[in-house]
Design a protein around this motif. Structure first.
Motif, short mmCIF file in Angstrom:
data_model
loop_
_atom_site.label_atom_id
_atom_site.label_comp_id
_atom_site.label_asym_id
_atom_site.label_seq_id
_atom_site.Cartn_x
_atom_site.Cartn_y
_atom_site.Cartn_z
N GLY A 77 1.08 -0.84 -0.14
CA GLY A 77 0.08 0.24 -0.17
C GLY A 77 0.81 1.54 -0.24
O GLY A 77 1.12 2.35 -0.87
N ALA A 78 2.13 1.55 1.21
CA ALA A 78 2.85 2.49 0.86
C ALA A 78 4.17 2.66 -0.44
O ALA A 78 3.69 3.79 -0.68
N GLY A 79 3.90 1.50 -1.28
CA GLY A 79 4.15 1.99 -2.38
C GLY A 79 4.20 2.11 -3.58
O GLY A 79 4.00 3.18 -4.17
N ILE A 80 2.42 1.59 -3.60
CA ILE A 80 1.30 2.49 -3.94
C ILE A 80 1.10 3.01 -4.31
O ILE A 80 0.94 4.20 -5.29
N ALA A 81 1.02 3.89 -2.97
CA ALA A 81 0.55 5.75 -2.56
C ALA A 81 1.71 6.52 -3.03
O ALA A 81 1.32 7.23 -4.13
#
Length: 78
Positions: A40-44
């Motif tokens: 989630g952090a990477g995609i965001a």
């Protein structure tokens, strides 16, 4: 920077040691939350959003999916 890295390594080590006596459902929840938060952090970050928000949402979704998967494994006797 060295202090942050050392703190991170220590935290990961302690979490890993705490996972030895967990049921498959608990392990699935923790693993799913960790993987989901990282994803989630990477995609965001890639999409220009807030990394913290992405990590929070990903952690909740990943933890839920991991819990369900771990419960299924536990019921099958793995």
């Amino acid at each position: 920077m060295k202090k942050t890295g050392l703190t991170l390594v220590l935290a990961v080590t302690l979490v890993g040691m705490g996972c030895t006596n967990m049921t498959p459902q608990q392990q699935g929840t923790v693993s799913g939350a960790a993987i989901g938060a990282a994803a989630g952090a990477g995609i965001a970050a890639i999409s220009g959003g807030s990394g913290w928000t992405g990590a929070a949402i990903g952690g909740v979704v990943g933890g839920t999916v991991g819990n369900i998967k771990g419960k299924q494994q536990q019921q099958r006797g793995y």
